[in-house]
Design an enzyme around this catalytic site. Structure first.
Site, PDB file in Angstrom:
ATOM      1  N   CYS A 337       8.255   4.789   0.910  1.00 47.48           N
ATOM      2  CA  CYS A 337       8.592   4.454   2.309  1.00 47.48           C
ATOM      3  C   CYS A 337       9.678   5.340   2.928  1.00 47.48           C
ATOM      4  O   CYS A 337       9.496   5.796   4.068  1.00 47.48           O
ATOM      5  CB  CYS A 337       8.973   2.989   2.451  1.00 47.48           C
ATOM      6  SG  CYS A 337       8.556   1.922   1.092  1.00 47.48           S
ATOM      7  N   ARG A 366       9.786   3.835 -11.975  1.00 49.37           N
ATOM      8  CA  ARG A 366      10.753   2.752 -12.155  1.00 49.37           C
ATOM      9  C   ARG A 366      10.943   2.511 -13.638  1.00 49.37           C
ATOM     10  O   ARG A 366       9.985   2.507 -14.396  1.00 49.37           O
ATOM     11  CB  ARG A 366      10.258   1.473 -11.472  1.00 49.37           C
ATOM     12  CG  ARG A 366      10.112   1.668  -9.981  1.00 49.37           C
ATOM     13  CD  ARG A 366       9.570   0.443  -9.305  1.00 49.37           C
ATOM     14  NE  ARG A 366       9.030   0.799  -8.003  1.00 49.37           N
ATOM     15  CZ  ARG A 366       8.262   0.008  -7.272  1.00 49.37           C
ATOM     16  NH1 ARG A 366       7.925  -1.167  -7.741  1.00 49.37           N
ATOM     17  NH2 ARG A 366       7.825   0.398  -6.092  1.00 49.37           N
ATOM     18  N   GLN A 384       0.892   4.697  -6.160  1.00 52.26           N
ATOM     19  CA  GLN A 384       0.508   3.673  -5.186  1.00 52.26           C
ATOM     20  C   GLN A 384      -0.459   4.277  -4.184  1.00 52.26           C
ATOM     21  O   GLN A 384      -0.300   5.426  -3.788  1.00 52.26           O
ATOM     22  CB  GLN A 384       1.744   3.178  -4.429  1.00 52.26           C
ATOM     23  CG  GLN A 384       2.738   2.452  -5.300  1.00 52.26           C
ATOM     24  CD  GLN A 384       3.973   2.071  -4.510  1.00 52.26           C
ATOM     25  OE1 GLN A 384       4.514   2.861  -3.755  1.00 52.26           O
ATOM     26  NE2 GLN A 384       4.421   0.844  -4.689  1.00 52.26           N
ATOM     27  N   ASP A 386      -0.493   4.137  -1.155  1.00 47.43           N
ATOM     28  CA  ASP A 386       0.477   3.666  -0.174  1.00 47.43           C
ATOM     29  C   ASP A 386       0.119   4.141   1.226  1.00 47.43           C
ATOM     30  O   ASP A 386      -0.498   5.201   1.392  1.00 47.43           O
ATOM     31  CB  ASP A 386       1.838   4.250  -0.559  1.00 47.43           C
ATOM     32  CG  ASP A 386       2.969   3.297  -0.244  1.00 47.43           C
ATOM     33  OD1 ASP A 386       2.693   2.252   0.357  1.00 47.43           O
ATOM     34  OD2 ASP A 386       4.109   3.610  -0.609  1.00 47.43           O
ATOM     35  N   LYS A 472       4.796 -11.405   4.856  1.00 48.59           N
ATOM     36  CA  LYS A 472       3.750 -10.603   4.215  1.00 48.59           C
ATOM     37  C   LYS A 472       2.527 -11.431   3.869  1.00 48.59           C
ATOM     38  O   LYS A 472       2.565 -12.663   3.917  1.00 48.59           O
ATOM     39  CB  LYS A 472       4.284  -9.936   2.956  1.00 48.59           C
ATOM     40  CG  LYS A 472       4.739 -10.928   1.920  1.00 48.59           C
ATOM     41  CD  LYS A 472       5.076 -10.230   0.614  1.00 48.59           C
ATOM     42  CE  LYS A 472       5.512 -11.251  -0.418  1.00 48.59           C
ATOM     43  NZ  LYS A 472       5.617 -10.726  -1.772  1.00 48.59           N
ATOM     44  N   HIS A 518       3.863  -1.900   5.668  1.00 51.35           N
ATOM     45  CA  HIS A 518       3.590  -1.288   4.358  1.00 51.35           C
ATOM     46  C   HIS A 518       2.299  -1.912   3.852  1.00 51.35           C
ATOM     47  O   HIS A 518       2.148  -3.130   3.941  1.00 51.35           O
ATOM     48  CB  HIS A 518       4.643  -1.628   3.320  1.00 51.35           C
ATOM     49  CG  HIS A 518       6.064  -1.415   3.721  1.00 51.35           C
ATOM     50  ND1 HIS A 518       6.829  -0.416   3.181  1.00 51.35           N
ATOM     51  CD2 HIS A 518       6.858  -2.072   4.585  1.00 51.35           C
ATOM     52  CE1 HIS A 518       8.047  -0.491   3.692  1.00 51.35           C
ATOM     53  NE2 HIS A 518       8.096  -1.486   4.542  1.00 51.35           N
TER      54      HIS A 518
HETATM   55 ZN   LIG Z   1       6.438   1.015   1.783  1.00 47.96          ZN
END
Ligand SMILES: [Zn+2]
Ligand SMILES: [Zn+2]
Length: 646
Positions: A337, A366, A384, A386, A472, A518
């Site tokens: 992001c 991570r 991801q 994403d 979300k 997102h």
């Molecule tokens: Zn994001």
């Protein structure tokens, strides 16, 4: 008299001191026989607890998650009782109910428990269960509780009790067995009809490797023998479908100690599969107006301090990378992001330019504890699917709906027909926990609820589950074995646009903040592929499978014809290979079956003379003789039947 409100909203009057079981019996005797636990005003109580005030009561059976919890919590007491009868010096620690069953962590001192002991423990548990013991809760003072466990030399329970407040400590007794417990039991042990001790493993006290190592004994139990049998069959099937096992057998991915734990290596077939998934989504995203961007794997520490990710991942994840220049620090990116926010900041936007949608198959890193790593589902580096959408408040509704469309398309094409959605909203009573104006929150929450309603999603709303920066929607899927997985999150965000000072010029010529969405339909490619492997048992949809066709020449003599067939079908975008080993055809067929290759083309003299192939379908057998053109159009038709276009 007291008034009891039931889940359907009806209110009934009962004598003061009536129990949940009395309430159950007033509904029907049959129902009461199945009731095993209860909640009163949202607190777990016993089915024998006397109700002395007005309130709302929910009664649970084994079909409810709460009912299972009480069943398995009660079974954990019986497990502890059985272990104590075999190992009188055992020190009990904690024994919670879990998603499937329960465990008890015990300190066995010098002794050990292994699989050969399980049957005796199970037998003892059933023996105890048949006694129809009733669990009796009693309050104890802290002093009394400490005295009880000190006399048993049990430092674990002493530590637990020391952290509890006096007046808040309860013991539970059944037979001559006592345990520290908060309650929530089944009416009596007689309803435990089938038990299985499933495994024993090492575990550290309080999960800390500096502490004593304990033995964690896992068990599961059911009110019917048939349920246990079915559960064990499912477990067996899950073992067969374990993505770590199939990933190895199908040569999809591997791990290397040298490269590092939790860092998957995609083998050619796995890479081909993943590439196809990516292409599939890219194609749909292109139609939905996304633009592909690419960003680096690292970023300056400052970037993540701005985004707030440093606070979340800084200390507990990979540490900053230093350079020869003093004071310069980079982080492996934990999220895409912040990079996408900076792409947005690359040029000024007017409201007429919005929405913009940046998509990237972005790899993030991570640090996960080595004990937490698990195949592809828990890794240290993952990609991801994403994307970030930047839009005006007026566009939020439409954007949210089209993200749902895309997510549903992905689920449908990949054969996940069984799903629900979870909408996470803010806890209105604690609205200062959240950032952003009330008005924005209302808009965002309404946008999600409207979208979910309009798309006819089967969803439940969880209040207080929203992130502090926005509400979300998550998709929860059920795989072929009935296990639930969380996939595809769609998240509304007001914070990052603020933190990165993102703006657009409105029709009023003033600068405004865009809203950020997102979203990642797969979530992570690694985890998604793991789920897909287990859902399909390695039999991927035809369009996705790395090798669709294998050509089996019945002897070396037909190698040239096999190659000709290969060229012709490859020209039509079919992925194929030849098994040119010097093996009998029967053996080649068996191996192709094991490798789950959907179609086998057998070629010999007759096929060469007629320009045909004899086709076998995996798991089905012979489906007839085709000319090469016929086979190509047949296969393309099969592909199109599973690969619906967006
Ligand atoms: Zn994001
Ligand atoms: Zn208990």
């Amino acid at each position: 008299m007291i008034q009891i409100t039931l889940p359907d909203g009806s209110i009934k009057e009962f004598q003061r001191g009536s129990t949940p079981m009395d309430v159950a019996k007033s509904i029907s005797e049959g129902f009461a026989r199945n009731v095993i636990s209860a909640k009163f005003n949202n607190n777990t109580i016993e089915t024998s607890t006397q109700l002395n005030e007005n309130g709302s009561l929910v009664l649970y059976t084994f079909n409810d998650a709460e009912g299972k919890k009480a069943f398995w919590h009660s079974s954990a007491h019986i497990l502890a009782q059985a272990i104590t009868s075999f190992y009188p010096n055992v020190k009990l620690t904690i024994g919670p109910a879990i998603d499937n069953g329960y465990y008890y962590d015990v300190d066995l001192g010098e002794e050990t428990i292994s699989e050969k002991d399980f049957t005796a423990i199970e037998k003892k548990m059933l023996e105890f269960a048949r006694e129809k013991y009733v669990f009796k809760m009693r309050e104890v003072s802290k002093k009394e509780a400490l005295k009880f466990y000190r006399s048993q030399n049990n430092a674990y329970k002493v530590e637990l009790i020391e952290n509890l407040d006096d007046g808040d400590i309860t013991f539970c007794d059944h037979a001559d067995f006592t345990d520290l417990c908060r309650g929530g039991h089944i009416p009596n042990t007689g309803i435990i009809k089938a038990v299985k001790v499933t495994s024993a493993a090492g575990a550290y006290w309080r999960g800390d490797e500096k502490n004593n190592q304990l033995t964690r004994i896992y068990g599961i139990s059911f009110p019917k023998q048939k349920m246990l049998t079915e559960y064990l069959e499912l477990l067996e099937e899950a073992k067969k479908r374990d993505h770590r096992k199939l990933g190895k057998e199908l040569e999809l991915f591997a791990f290397s100690q040298k490269v590092g734990q939790g860092l998957p290596l995609w083998l050619p077939k796995g890479a081909a599969l993943r590439e196809r998934l990516e292409m599939f989504l890219k194609k749909a995203q292109k139609k939905a107006g996304y633009e592909t961007v690419i960003t680096p794997h690292i970023g300056q520490k400052e970037l993540y301090i701005t985004s707030g990710h440093y606070t979340k991942y800084g200390k507990d994840s990979f540490q900053p990378i230093l350079t020869p220049k003093e004071g310069e620090e980079f982080l492996l990116k934990p999220m895409n992001c912040p990079h996408h926010c900076e792409i947005y900041n690359n040029k000024p936007y007017s409201y007429k330019d919005l929405p913009v949608r940046f998509a990237e198959f972005g790899t993030v890193y991570r640090y996960e504890q080595s004990g937490e790593l698990h195949g592809l589902t828990r890794v240290r580096g993952f990609t991801q699917d994403d994307a970030h959408i930047f839009c005006t408040p007026d566009q939020l509704d439409e954007e949210f709906k089209s993200v749902i469309d895309l997510s549903l398309y992905v689920l449908r094409v990949l054969g996940f027909d069984n799903y629900t959605a979870q909408v996470s909203l803010r806890d209105k009573e604690n609205s200062d926990k959240y950032i952003g104006s009330d008005e924005n929150w209302r808009k965002a929450e309404n946008a999600i609820l409207n979208a979910a309603n309009e798309k006819g999603l089967d969803y439940n709303v969880e209040y207080g589950e929203a992130a502090f920066y926005g509400p979300k929607l998550d998709f929860m899927i059920k795989d072929a074995l009935g296990r639930s997985w969380q996939l595809g999150t769609i998240q509304v965000d007001y914070t990052l646009p603020e933190r990165f000072d993102l703006t657009y010029k409105g029709s009023d010529n003033q600068l405004h903040r865009p809203i950020m969405i997102h979203r990642a339909p797969f979530g992570s490619m690694e985890r998604f592929i793991a789920i897909l492997i287990e859902h399909t048992g390695g039999k991927f949809p035809l369009w996705l499978t790395p090798e669709q066709v294998i050509i089996l020449p019945i002897s070396k003599k037909y190698q040239i014809y096999a190659e000709k067939v290969l060229h012709l079908i490859e020209n039509s975008e079919i992925r194929a290979l030849i098994d040119d080993r010097n093996e009998k055809t029967g053996r080649k067929i068996r191996d192709a079956e094991l490798n789950k290759i959907p179609f086998m083309l057998i070629v010999g003299e007759q096929e060469e003379n007629n320009g045909t192939v004899s086709v076998r379908k995996q798991g089905k057998g012979d489906i007839g003789t085709f000319t090469i053109n016929e086979f190509v159009s047949f296969l393309n038709k099969e592909v199109n039947s599973t690969l619906e276009q967006f």
